[in-house]
Design a protein around this motif. Structure first.
Motif, mmCIF file in Angstrom:
data_model
loop_
_atom_site.group_PDB
_atom_site.id
_atom_site.type_symbol
_atom_site.label_atom_id
_atom_site.label_comp_id
_atom_site.label_asym_id
_atom_site.label_seq_id
_atom_site.Cartn_x
_atom_site.Cartn_y
_atom_site.Cartn_z
ATOM 1 N N LEU A 33 0.831 -1.220 0.000
ATOM 2 C CA LEU A 33 0.000 0.000 0.000
ATOM 3 C C LEU A 33 0.859 1.261 0.000
ATOM 4 N N LEU A 34 2.147 1.113 0.287
ATOM 5 C CA LEU A 34 3.032 2.282 0.397
ATOM 6 C C LEU A 34 3.532 2.764 -0.964
ATOM 7 N N SER A 35 3.279 1.953 -1.988
ATOM 8 C CA SER A 35 3.797 2.320 -3.311
ATOM 9 C C SER A 35 2.782 1.894 -4.365
ATOM 10 N N ASP A 36 2.741 2.624 -5.501
ATOM 11 C CA ASP A 36 1.815 2.142 -6.542
ATOM 12 C C ASP A 36 2.568 1.289 -7.556
ATOM 13 N N GLU A 37 3.792 0.900 -7.203
ATOM 14 C CA GLU A 37 4.528 -0.020 -8.086
ATOM 15 C C GLU A 37 4.429 -1.439 -7.530
ATOM 16 N N PRO A 38 4.671 -2.460 -8.375
ATOM 17 C CA PRO A 38 4.464 -3.852 -7.930
ATOM 18 C C PRO A 38 5.454 -4.281 -6.852
ATOM 19 N N LEU A 39 4.938 -5.055 -5.886
ATOM 20 C CA LEU A 39 5.769 -5.677 -4.847
ATOM 21 C C LEU A 39 5.626 -7.188 -5.027
ATOM 22 N N THR A 40 6.751 -7.886 -5.145
ATOM 23 C CA THR A 40 6.713 -9.341 -5.286
ATOM 24 C C THR A 40 7.371 -9.992 -4.075
ATOM 25 N N LEU A 41 6.621 -10.902 -3.440
ATOM 26 C CA LEU A 41 7.155 -11.616 -2.276
ATOM 27 C C LEU A 41 7.389 -13.065 -2.671
ATOM 28 N N THR A 42 8.609 -13.554 -2.445
ATOM 29 C CA THR A 42 8.899 -14.968 -2.742
ATOM 30 C C THR A 42 9.012 -15.715 -1.409
ATOM 31 N N ASN A 43 9.046 -17.059 -1.484
ATOM 32 C CA ASN A 43 9.090 -17.906 -0.284
ATOM 33 C C ASN A 43 7.896 -17.625 0.637
ATOM 34 N N ALA A 44 6.760 -17.313 0.035
ATOM 35 C CA ALA A 44 5.559 -17.029 0.842
ATOM 36 C C ALA A 44 4.959 -18.354 1.331
ATOM 37 N N PRO A 45 4.450 -18.382 2.574
ATOM 38 C CA PRO A 45 3.822 -19.616 3.072
ATOM 39 C C PRO A 45 2.408 -19.761 2.522
ATOM 40 N N ARG A 46 1.934 -20.983 2.396
ATOM 41 C CA ARG A 46 0.571 -21.209 1.844
ATOM 42 C C ARG A 46 -0.351 -21.497 3.029
ATOM 43 N N LEU A 47 -0.972 -20.438 3.543
ATOM 44 C CA LEU A 47 -1.751 -20.550 4.778
ATOM 45 C C LEU A 47 -3.064 -19.793 4.634
ATOM 46 N N SER A 48 -4.033 -20.163 5.457
ATOM 47 C CA SER A 48 -5.321 -19.465 5.344
ATOM 48 C C SER A 48 -5.193 -18.001 5.771
ATOM 49 N N ASP A 49 -4.318 -17.687 6.711
ATOM 50 C CA ASP A 49 -4.140 -16.277 7.092
ATOM 51 C C ASP A 49 -3.653 -15.446 5.909
ATOM 52 N N ILE A 50 -2.822 -16.022 5.060
ATOM 53 C CA ILE A 50 -2.321 -15.283 3.896
ATOM 54 C C ILE A 50 -3.471 -15.048 2.919
ATOM 55 N N VAL A 392 -7.486 -34.507 17.418
ATOM 56 C CA VAL A 392 -7.491 -33.046 17.616
ATOM 57 C C VAL A 392 -8.597 -32.459 16.740
ATOM 58 N N ASN A 393 -9.573 -31.851 17.384
ATOM 59 C CA ASN A 393 -10.699 -31.259 16.656
ATOM 60 C C ASN A 393 -10.441 -29.792 16.355
ATOM 61 N N ARG A 394 -11.292 -29.183 15.541
ATOM 62 C CA ARG A 394 -11.222 -27.756 15.187
ATOM 63 C C ARG A 394 -9.850 -27.385 14.594
ATOM 64 N N VAL A 395 -9.378 -28.162 13.631
ATOM 65 C CA VAL A 395 -8.031 -27.893 13.125
ATOM 66 C C VAL A 395 -7.987 -26.708 12.169
ATOM 67 N N TYR A 396 -9.102 -25.999 12.013
ATOM 68 C CA TYR A 396 -8.994 -24.776 11.171
ATOM 69 C C TYR A 396 -8.028 -23.785 11.807
ATOM 70 N N HIS A 397 -7.930 -23.854 13.169
ATOM 71 C CA HIS A 397 -6.932 -22.988 13.824
ATOM 72 C C HIS A 397 -5.542 -23.316 13.256
ATOM 73 N N LEU A 398 -5.306 -24.625 13.114
ATOM 74 C CA LEU A 398 -3.986 -25.114 12.710
ATOM 75 C C LEU A 398 -3.622 -24.612 11.316
ATOM 76 N N ASP A 399 -4.636 -24.644 10.431
ATOM 77 C CA ASP A 399 -4.348 -24.331 9.027
ATOM 78 C C ASP A 399 -4.046 -22.859 8.830
ATOM 79 N N ARG A 400 -4.307 -22.052 9.889
ATOM 80 C CA ARG A 400 -3.972 -20.623 9.797
ATOM 81 C C ARG A 400 -2.459 -20.425 9.763
ATOM 82 N N GLY A 401 -1.743 -21.354 10.453
ATOM 83 C CA GLY A 401 -0.321 -21.082 10.614
ATOM 84 C C GLY A 401 0.616 -22.205 10.232
ATOM 85 N N TYR A 402 0.051 -23.363 9.853
ATOM 86 C CA TYR A 402 0.932 -24.489 9.512
ATOM 87 C C TYR A 402 0.495 -25.099 8.189
ATOM 88 N N GLU A 403 1.445 -25.130 7.254
ATOM 89 C CA GLU A 403 1.181 -25.744 5.942
ATOM 90 C C GLU A 403 1.192 -27.260 6.079
#
Ligand code: EPZ
Length: 423
Positions: A33-50, A392-403
Protein backbone atom coordinates in the motif's frame (compact mmCIF):
# COMPACT_ATOMS: atom_id res chain seq x y z
CA UNK A 1 -14.77 -29.45 10.45
CA UNK A 2 -11.60 -31.43 9.77
CA UNK A 3 -9.86 -33.26 12.55
CA UNK A 4 -6.41 -34.72 12.85
CA UNK A 5 -5.74 -38.16 14.29
CA UNK A 6 -2.30 -38.94 15.73
CA UNK A 7 -1.26 -42.39 16.87
CA UNK A 8 1.57 -42.43 19.41
CA UNK A 9 4.45 -44.24 17.85
CA UNK A 10 8.16 -44.63 17.50
CA UNK A 11 11.08 -42.37 16.84
CA UNK A 12 11.07 -39.95 13.89
CA UNK A 13 13.68 -39.57 11.20
CA UNK A 14 14.12 -37.56 8.01
CA UNK A 15 13.79 -33.93 6.91
CA UNK A 16 11.12 -31.25 7.24
CA UNK A 17 11.26 -28.14 5.01
CA UNK A 18 10.48 -24.90 6.88
CA UNK A 19 8.30 -22.37 5.05
CA UNK A 20 8.38 -18.58 4.96
CA UNK A 21 7.18 -16.81 8.10
CA UNK A 22 3.42 -16.22 8.46
CA UNK A 23 4.03 -13.27 10.77
CA UNK A 24 6.53 -11.70 8.37
CA UNK A 25 4.29 -12.18 5.35
CA UNK A 26 1.30 -10.63 7.15
CA UNK A 27 3.20 -7.34 7.53
CA UNK A 28 5.06 -7.49 4.20
CA UNK A 29 1.80 -7.77 2.22
CA UNK A 30 0.29 -4.47 3.51
CA UNK A 31 3.60 -2.76 2.59
CA UNK A 32 2.34 -2.84 -1.01
CA UNK A 33 0.00 0.00 0.00
CA UNK A 34 3.03 2.28 0.40
CA UNK A 35 3.80 2.32 -3.31
CA UNK A 36 1.81 2.14 -6.54
CA UNK A 37 4.53 -0.02 -8.09
CA UNK A 38 4.46 -3.85 -7.93
CA UNK A 39 5.77 -5.68 -4.85
CA UNK A 40 6.71 -9.34 -5.29
CA UNK A 41 7.16 -11.62 -2.28
CA UNK A 42 8.90 -14.97 -2.74
CA UNK A 43 9.09 -17.91 -0.28
CA UNK A 44 5.56 -17.03 0.84
CA UNK A 45 3.82 -19.62 3.07
CA UNK A 46 0.57 -21.21 1.84
CA UNK A 47 -1.75 -20.55 4.78
CA UNK A 48 -5.32 -19.47 5.34
CA UNK A 49 -4.14 -16.28 7.09
CA UNK A 50 -2.32 -15.28 3.90
CA UNK A 51 -5.52 -15.86 1.94
CA UNK A 52 -7.40 -13.68 4.43
CA UNK A 53 -4.87 -10.85 4.03
CA UNK A 54 -5.18 -11.31 0.24
CA UNK A 55 -8.95 -10.89 0.49
CA UNK A 56 -8.54 -7.77 2.63
CA UNK A 57 -6.08 -6.10 0.24
CA UNK A 58 -8.26 -6.99 -2.73
CA UNK A 59 -11.26 -5.41 -0.94
CA UNK A 60 -9.24 -2.16 -0.90
CA UNK A 61 -8.71 -2.37 -4.66
CA UNK A 62 -5.18 -3.80 -4.56
CA UNK A 63 -4.21 -6.68 -6.80
CA UNK A 64 -2.77 -9.83 -5.24
CA UNK A 65 -1.85 -12.81 -7.40
CA UNK A 66 -0.68 -16.10 -5.90
CA UNK A 67 1.80 -17.62 -8.35
CA UNK A 68 3.89 -20.79 -8.31
CA UNK A 69 1.31 -22.58 -6.15
CA UNK A 70 1.14 -19.68 -3.69
CA UNK A 71 4.88 -19.53 -3.05
CA UNK A 72 5.10 -16.19 -4.89
CA UNK A 73 2.74 -13.28 -4.20
CA UNK A 74 2.57 -10.53 -6.83
CA UNK A 75 0.99 -7.45 -5.27
CA UNK A 76 0.09 -4.02 -6.60
CA UNK A 77 -1.97 -1.27 -4.99
CA UNK A 78 -1.95 0.86 -8.13
CA UNK A 79 -5.72 0.47 -8.23
CA UNK A 80 -6.39 1.37 -4.59
CA UNK A 81 -9.96 2.67 -4.56
CA UNK A 82 -11.32 1.92 -1.10
CA UNK A 83 -9.89 3.04 2.24
CA UNK A 84 -12.20 1.04 4.50
CA UNK A 85 -11.14 -2.30 5.98
CA UNK A 86 -14.40 -4.02 6.85
CA UNK A 87 -15.17 -5.69 10.18
CA UNK A 88 -16.21 -8.87 8.33
CA UNK A 89 -12.63 -9.46 7.26
CA UNK A 90 -10.78 -7.80 10.15
CA UNK A 91 -12.60 -9.90 12.76
CA UNK A 92 -11.16 -13.04 11.16
CA UNK A 93 -7.58 -11.92 11.56
CA UNK A 94 -6.14 -9.28 13.90
CA UNK A 95 -3.17 -8.64 11.64
CA UNK A 96 -5.63 -6.77 9.37
CA UNK A 97 -4.89 -3.71 11.54
CA UNK A 98 -1.54 -3.57 9.70
CA UNK A 99 -3.19 -1.87 6.70
CA UNK A 100 -3.84 1.22 8.85
CA UNK A 101 -0.35 2.73 8.93
CA UNK A 102 0.48 2.19 5.24
CA UNK A 103 -2.92 3.47 3.99
CA UNK A 104 -2.63 6.56 6.19
CA UNK A 105 0.91 7.23 5.02
CA UNK A 106 0.04 6.83 1.37
CA UNK A 107 -3.27 8.73 1.11
CA UNK A 108 -3.73 10.52 4.44
CA UNK A 109 -6.89 8.59 5.27
CA UNK A 110 -8.02 5.14 6.42
CA UNK A 111 -11.05 3.58 8.09
CA UNK A 112 -10.17 0.29 9.75
CA UNK A 113 -12.37 -1.89 11.92
CA UNK A 114 -11.03 -2.46 15.43
CA UNK A 115 -9.98 -6.13 15.49
CA UNK A 116 -11.55 -7.04 18.82
CA UNK A 117 -10.00 -9.57 21.19
CA UNK A 118 -9.18 -13.18 20.58
CA UNK A 119 -8.84 -16.39 22.57
CA UNK A 120 -5.43 -15.54 24.04
CA UNK A 121 -6.30 -12.08 25.29
CA UNK A 122 -7.89 -8.66 24.85
CA UNK A 123 -5.06 -7.62 22.53
CA UNK A 124 -5.89 -3.91 22.25
CA UNK A 125 -4.40 -1.76 19.50
CA UNK A 126 -3.93 1.42 21.56
CA UNK A 127 -0.18 1.48 20.93
CA UNK A 128 -0.69 1.35 17.15
CA UNK A 129 -2.98 4.38 17.46
CA UNK A 130 -0.76 6.35 19.84
CA UNK A 131 2.26 5.92 17.59
CA UNK A 132 0.31 7.17 14.55
CA UNK A 133 -1.11 10.10 16.57
CA UNK A 134 2.45 11.04 17.52
CA UNK A 135 3.11 11.28 13.76
CA UNK A 136 0.26 13.73 13.33
CA UNK A 137 -2.68 11.47 12.57
CA UNK A 138 -6.10 12.38 13.96
CA UNK A 139 -8.02 9.28 15.02
CA UNK A 140 -11.73 9.09 15.75
CA UNK A 141 -13.06 5.82 17.19
CA UNK A 142 -16.72 5.24 16.37
CA UNK A 143 -19.00 2.34 15.50
CA UNK A 144 -16.15 -0.08 16.10
CA UNK A 145 -13.94 1.55 13.48
CA UNK A 146 -10.86 3.77 13.62
CA UNK A 147 -11.42 6.78 11.35
CA UNK A 148 -7.89 8.02 10.71
CA UNK A 149 -6.80 11.16 8.88
CA UNK A 150 -3.49 12.88 8.23
CA UNK A 151 -4.24 16.04 6.28
CA UNK A 152 -1.00 17.18 4.65
CA UNK A 153 0.53 13.78 5.40
CA UNK A 154 2.29 12.34 8.45
CA UNK A 155 5.30 14.00 10.05
CA UNK A 156 8.32 12.40 11.68
CA UNK A 157 8.21 12.02 15.47
CA UNK A 158 10.09 10.51 18.39
CA UNK A 159 7.87 7.83 19.99
CA UNK A 160 8.68 5.50 22.87
CA UNK A 161 6.55 2.36 23.17
CA UNK A 162 5.57 1.82 26.84
CA UNK A 163 5.69 -1.94 26.21
CA UNK A 164 7.19 -3.88 23.32
CA UNK A 165 4.58 -4.46 20.61
CA UNK A 166 5.39 -6.29 17.36
CA UNK A 167 2.34 -5.09 15.44
CA UNK A 168 2.51 -1.50 16.68
CA UNK A 169 6.20 -1.35 15.73
CA UNK A 170 5.33 -2.65 12.25
CA UNK A 171 2.48 -0.15 11.73
CA UNK A 172 4.64 2.77 12.88
CA UNK A 173 7.66 1.63 10.87
CA UNK A 174 5.65 1.41 7.64
CA UNK A 175 3.93 4.76 8.24
CA UNK A 176 7.22 6.52 9.03
CA UNK A 177 8.77 5.63 5.67
CA UNK A 178 6.61 8.28 3.94
CA UNK A 179 6.33 10.78 6.81
CA UNK A 180 7.95 14.22 6.41
CA UNK A 181 11.18 14.25 8.42
CA UNK A 182 12.77 11.80 10.84
CA UNK A 183 11.01 9.28 13.09
CA UNK A 184 12.69 7.57 16.03
CA UNK A 185 10.90 4.52 17.49
CA UNK A 186 12.14 3.67 21.00
CA UNK A 187 11.54 0.36 22.81
CA UNK A 188 10.71 -1.03 19.39
CA UNK A 189 10.16 -4.77 18.91
CA UNK A 190 13.28 -6.64 17.77
CA UNK A 191 11.66 -9.74 16.21
CA UNK A 192 13.18 -11.16 12.98
CA UNK A 193 9.89 -10.29 11.27
CA UNK A 194 10.59 -6.58 12.00
CA UNK A 195 14.09 -6.94 10.53
CA UNK A 196 12.60 -8.65 7.47
CA UNK A 197 10.04 -5.84 7.02
CA UNK A 198 12.76 -3.19 7.29
CA UNK A 199 14.88 -4.99 4.70
CA UNK A 200 11.91 -5.13 2.31
CA UNK A 201 11.08 -1.45 2.86
CA UNK A 202 14.73 -0.56 2.23
CA UNK A 203 14.56 -2.47 -1.07
CA UNK A 204 11.56 -0.24 -1.87
CA UNK A 205 13.67 2.88 -1.22
CA UNK A 206 12.98 3.55 2.46
CA UNK A 207 15.72 4.98 4.66
CA UNK A 208 15.81 2.92 7.87
CA UNK A 209 18.49 2.27 10.51
CA UNK A 210 18.58 0.18 13.66
CA UNK A 211 16.02 -2.56 12.91
CA UNK A 212 16.60 -5.51 15.23
CA UNK A 213 17.60 -3.17 18.04
CA UNK A 214 15.26 -1.31 20.40
CA UNK A 215 15.70 1.98 18.52
CA UNK A 216 14.72 2.30 14.87
CA UNK A 217 15.35 5.56 12.99
CA UNK A 218 13.47 6.29 9.76
CA UNK A 219 14.13 9.21 7.41
CA UNK A 220 10.89 9.79 5.49
CA UNK A 221 11.04 9.89 1.66
CA UNK A 222 8.57 11.23 -0.92
CA UNK A 223 7.73 7.91 -2.51
CA UNK A 224 8.63 4.23 -2.50
CA UNK A 225 9.24 1.99 -5.49
CA UNK A 226 8.37 -1.60 -6.22
CA UNK A 227 10.65 -4.46 -5.12
CA UNK A 228 11.07 -8.21 -4.91
CA UNK A 229 11.70 -9.65 -1.45
CA UNK A 230 12.06 -13.20 -0.02
CA UNK A 231 10.00 -13.83 3.13
CA UNK A 232 12.23 -14.81 6.06
CA UNK A 233 12.08 -18.40 7.39
CA UNK A 234 9.31 -19.04 9.92
CA UNK A 235 11.02 -19.34 13.32
CA UNK A 236 7.81 -20.50 15.00
CA UNK A 237 7.20 -23.30 12.51
CA UNK A 238 10.92 -24.14 12.91
CA UNK A 239 10.69 -24.32 16.70
CA UNK A 240 7.47 -26.30 16.51
CA UNK A 241 9.01 -29.02 14.35
CA UNK A 242 12.24 -29.04 16.39
CA UNK A 243 10.04 -30.34 19.21
CA UNK A 244 8.78 -33.31 17.17
CA UNK A 245 11.97 -35.45 17.57
CA UNK A 246 12.47 -34.01 21.05
CA UNK A 247 9.08 -35.45 22.07
CA UNK A 248 8.94 -38.60 19.92
CA UNK A 249 12.65 -39.44 19.91
CA UNK A 250 14.86 -39.92 16.86
CA UNK A 251 16.51 -37.28 14.68
CA UNK A 252 14.99 -34.78 12.23
CA UNK A 253 16.69 -32.17 10.03
CA UNK A 254 14.76 -28.90 9.65
CA UNK A 255 15.63 -27.56 6.18
CA UNK A 256 16.21 -23.80 6.08
CA UNK A 257 16.40 -23.56 9.87
CA UNK A 258 18.83 -21.02 11.32
CA UNK A 259 19.98 -21.10 14.95
CA UNK A 260 19.95 -17.29 15.12
CA UNK A 261 16.15 -17.33 14.67
CA UNK A 262 15.55 -19.61 17.68
CA UNK A 263 18.60 -19.11 19.95
CA UNK A 264 16.73 -18.68 23.26
CA UNK A 265 14.42 -21.60 22.45
CA UNK A 266 17.33 -23.85 21.41
CA UNK A 267 19.14 -23.01 24.65
CA UNK A 268 16.15 -24.35 26.63
CA UNK A 269 16.06 -27.52 24.48
CA UNK A 270 19.77 -28.00 25.15
CA UNK A 271 19.18 -27.53 28.90
CA UNK A 272 16.47 -30.21 28.68
CA UNK A 273 18.93 -32.65 27.09
CA UNK A 274 17.89 -32.32 23.44
CA UNK A 275 20.70 -32.07 20.87
CA UNK A 276 20.51 -29.20 18.35
CA UNK A 277 23.18 -29.15 15.63
CA UNK A 278 23.71 -26.70 12.77
CA UNK A 279 24.04 -28.46 9.41
CA UNK A 280 24.70 -27.20 5.86
CA UNK A 281 20.96 -27.49 5.12
CA UNK A 282 19.55 -26.22 8.41
CA UNK A 283 19.22 -27.57 11.95
CA UNK A 284 19.31 -31.19 13.07
CA UNK A 285 17.51 -32.05 16.30
CA UNK A 286 17.83 -35.38 18.07
CA UNK A 287 17.07 -36.98 21.37
CA UNK A 288 18.63 -40.16 22.55
CA UNK A 289 16.58 -42.61 24.57
CA UNK A 290 15.49 -41.69 28.05
CA UNK A 291 13.49 -38.75 29.22
CA UNK A 292 14.29 -35.07 28.81
CA UNK A 293 14.99 -33.06 31.96
CA UNK A 294 12.54 -30.53 33.35
CA UNK A 295 13.47 -26.88 32.62
CA UNK A 296 11.92 -23.52 33.51
CA UNK A 297 10.69 -21.22 30.71
CA UNK A 298 9.81 -17.51 30.75
CA UNK A 299 8.38 -15.96 27.60
CA UNK A 300 9.77 -12.56 26.58
CA UNK A 301 9.94 -10.32 23.50
CA UNK A 302 12.69 -11.32 21.05
CA UNK A 303 15.50 -12.26 21.61
CA UNK A 304 13.89 -13.98 24.62
CA UNK A 305 11.89 -17.22 24.55
CA UNK A 306 8.95 -16.67 22.12
CA UNK A 307 5.41 -16.75 23.50
CA UNK A 308 4.40 -18.50 20.25
CA UNK A 309 6.46 -21.55 21.29
CA UNK A 310 5.26 -21.75 24.90
CA UNK A 311 2.39 -24.16 24.26
CA UNK A 312 4.57 -26.45 22.16
CA UNK A 313 7.35 -26.48 24.82
CA UNK A 314 4.76 -27.39 27.45
CA UNK A 315 3.91 -30.51 25.43
CA UNK A 316 7.55 -31.61 25.73
CA UNK A 317 7.77 -30.84 29.45
CA UNK A 318 4.64 -32.89 30.25
CA UNK A 319 6.85 -36.00 30.09
CA UNK A 320 10.12 -34.47 31.34
CA UNK A 321 11.90 -35.86 34.36
CA UNK A 322 11.00 -33.41 37.14
CA UNK A 323 8.98 -30.21 37.63
CA UNK A 324 9.06 -27.32 35.09
CA UNK A 325 7.71 -23.81 35.65
CA UNK A 326 6.48 -21.88 32.60
CA UNK A 327 5.84 -18.14 32.93
CA UNK A 328 3.77 -16.49 30.18
CA UNK A 329 4.52 -12.76 30.34
CA UNK A 330 3.16 -11.56 26.96
CA UNK A 331 -0.51 -12.60 26.88
CA UNK A 332 -2.96 -12.86 29.74
CA UNK A 333 -4.67 -16.09 28.72
CA UNK A 334 -2.30 -18.35 26.86
CA UNK A 335 -2.56 -21.63 28.79
CA UNK A 336 -5.72 -22.98 27.14
CA UNK A 337 -3.77 -25.98 25.90
CA UNK A 338 -3.16 -26.99 29.56
CA UNK A 339 -6.66 -28.44 30.26
CA UNK A 340 -6.49 -30.35 26.97
CA UNK A 341 -3.05 -31.78 27.83
CA UNK A 342 -4.47 -32.73 31.24
CA UNK A 343 -7.14 -34.77 29.44
CA UNK A 344 -4.17 -36.73 28.11
CA UNK A 345 -2.88 -37.33 31.64
CA UNK A 346 -0.53 -34.37 32.03
CA UNK A 347 -0.07 -32.92 35.52
CA UNK A 348 -0.26 -29.11 35.21
CA UNK A 349 -1.13 -26.45 37.81
CA UNK A 350 -2.02 -23.05 36.34
CA UNK A 351 -2.04 -19.94 38.52
CA UNK A 352 -2.38 -16.68 36.61
CA UNK A 353 0.55 -16.38 34.24
CA UNK A 354 2.42 -19.35 35.67
CA UNK A 355 2.02 -23.03 34.83
CA UNK A 356 3.80 -25.71 36.87
CA UNK A 357 4.24 -28.98 34.98
CA UNK A 358 5.12 -32.21 36.81
CA UNK A 359 6.47 -34.74 34.32
CA UNK A 360 4.67 -38.08 33.94
CA UNK A 361 5.98 -41.25 32.28
CA UNK A 362 3.71 -41.11 29.26
CA UNK A 363 0.57 -39.31 28.12
CA UNK A 364 -2.50 -41.17 26.94
CA UNK A 365 -4.19 -40.34 23.66
CA UNK A 366 -7.62 -38.70 23.94
CA UNK A 367 -10.04 -36.56 21.93
CA UNK A 368 -8.91 -32.92 22.49
CA UNK A 369 -10.02 -29.49 21.34
CA UNK A 370 -7.84 -26.87 19.68
CA UNK A 371 -8.47 -23.32 20.92
CA UNK A 372 -5.86 -21.27 19.10
CA UNK A 373 -3.17 -21.72 16.51
CA UNK A 374 -0.28 -22.68 18.77
CA UNK A 375 -2.35 -24.61 21.31
CA UNK A 376 -3.62 -26.85 18.50
CA UNK A 377 -0.16 -27.82 17.31
CA UNK A 378 1.00 -28.50 20.88
CA UNK A 379 -1.74 -31.15 21.12
CA UNK A 380 -0.50 -32.80 17.95
CA UNK A 381 3.06 -32.81 19.28
CA UNK A 382 1.84 -34.36 22.54
CA UNK A 383 0.02 -37.04 20.54
CA UNK A 384 3.25 -38.12 18.81
CA UNK A 385 4.48 -39.93 21.93
CA UNK A 386 1.16 -40.56 23.73
CA UNK A 387 -0.16 -44.08 24.20
CA UNK A 388 -2.95 -44.76 21.72
CA UNK A 389 -4.84 -42.31 19.56
CA UNK A 390 -5.24 -38.54 19.96
CA UNK A 391 -7.99 -36.81 17.99
CA UNK A 392 -7.49 -33.05 17.62
CA UNK A 393 -10.70 -31.26 16.66
CA UNK A 394 -11.22 -27.76 15.19
CA UNK A 395 -8.03 -27.89 13.13
CA UNK A 396 -8.99 -24.78 11.17
CA UNK A 397 -6.93 -22.99 13.82
CA UNK A 398 -3.99 -25.11 12.71
CA UNK A 399 -4.35 -24.33 9.03
CA UNK A 400 -3.97 -20.62 9.80
CA UNK A 401 -0.32 -21.08 10.61
CA UNK A 402 0.93 -24.49 9.51
CA UNK A 403 1.18 -25.74 5.94
CA UNK A 404 0.11 -29.40 5.55
CA UNK A 405 1.15 -30.38 9.08
CA UNK A 406 0.08 -34.00 8.56
CA UNK A 407 2.26 -34.29 5.44
CA UNK A 408 5.31 -32.71 7.05
CA UNK A 409 5.13 -34.88 10.17
CA UNK A 410 4.01 -37.95 8.23
CA UNK A 411 7.12 -37.66 6.04
CA UNK A 412 9.37 -38.23 9.06
CA UNK A 413 7.45 -41.27 10.31
CA UNK A 414 4.66 -39.85 12.46
CA UNK A 415 1.39 -41.82 12.32
CA UNK A 416 -0.90 -38.91 11.56
CA UNK A 417 -3.86 -38.39 9.25
CA UNK A 418 -6.42 -35.69 8.51
CA UNK A 419 -10.07 -36.72 8.48
CA UNK A 420 -12.17 -34.38 6.39
CA UNK A 421 -15.09 -32.95 8.35
CA UNK A 422 -18.64 -33.17 6.99
CA UNK A 423 -19.22 -29.40 6.80
C1 EPZ B 1 2.37 -10.61 17.03
O1 EPZ B 1 1.10 -10.25 17.55
C2 EPZ B 1 2.20 -11.99 16.44
N1 EPZ B 1 1.21 -11.93 15.36
C3 EPZ B 1 1.74 -12.97 17.52
O2 EPZ B 1 1.69 -14.27 16.93
C4 EPZ B 1 2.79 -12.99 18.62
O3 EPZ B 1 2.33 -13.85 19.66
C5 EPZ B 1 2.98 -11.57 19.17
O4 EPZ B 1 3.35 -10.68 18.10
C6 EPZ B 1 4.06 -11.50 20.23
O5 EPZ B 1 5.27 -11.95 19.70
C7 EPZ B 1 1.59 -11.44 14.15
O6 EPZ B 1 2.71 -11.02 13.95
C8 EPZ B 1 0.53 -11.43 13.08
P1 EPZ B 1 2.11 -7.56 20.32
P2 EPZ B 1 0.84 -8.73 18.05
O7 EPZ B 1 1.55 -6.29 19.83
O8 EPZ B 1 1.60 -7.79 17.21
C9 EPZ B 1 -0.17 -5.88 24.10
C10 EPZ B 1 0.74 -16.32 16.33
O9 EPZ B 1 0.45 -17.31 17.00
N2 EPZ B 1 -0.55 -4.75 23.23
O10 EPZ B 1 3.59 -7.76 20.33
O11 EPZ B 1 -0.63 -8.54 18.17
C11 EPZ B 1 -0.79 -7.20 23.69
O12 EPZ B 1 -2.09 -7.31 24.24
C12 EPZ B 1 0.42 -14.94 16.84
O13 EPZ B 1 1.33 -16.36 15.21
C13 EPZ B 1 -1.20 -3.65 23.77
O14 EPZ B 1 -1.47 -3.60 24.97
O15 EPZ B 1 1.47 -8.78 19.51
C14 EPZ B 1 0.17 -8.21 24.24
O16 EPZ B 1 -0.12 -8.41 25.61
C15 EPZ B 1 -0.33 -14.98 18.17
N3 EPZ B 1 -1.55 -2.61 22.96
C16 EPZ B 1 1.53 -7.51 24.11
O17 EPZ B 1 1.24 -6.12 23.95
C17 EPZ B 1 -1.26 -2.62 21.62
O18 EPZ B 1 -1.58 -1.64 20.92
C18 EPZ B 1 2.34 -7.95 22.91
O19 EPZ B 1 1.51 -7.85 21.77
C19 EPZ B 1 -0.60 -3.75 21.08
C20 EPZ B 1 -0.24 -4.80 21.90
Amino acid sequence: MDKIIVKGGGALSGQIPIAGAKNACLTLMPATLLSDEPLTLTNAPRLSDIRTMTTLLQSLGAEVQALNGGRVLALSSHGLNNHTADYDIVRKMRASILVLGPMLARDGRAIVSLPGGCAIGARPVDLHLRALEAMGATLDLRDGYVHAEAKGGLRGAVFEFPIVSVGATENALMAATLARGTTVLRNAAREPEIVDLAQCLRRMGAQIDGEGSSTITIQGVDRLNGATHPVVTDRIELGTYMLAPAIAGGAVELLGGKLSLVAAFAERLDAAGVTVEETAAGLKVSRKNGRVSAVDVRTEPFPGFPTDLQAQMMALLCCADGVSVLEETIFENRFMHAPELMRMGARIDVHGGTATVTGVDRLKGAPVMATDLRASVSLILAGLAAEGETVVNRVYHLDRGYERVEEKLGAVGARIERVRGDD
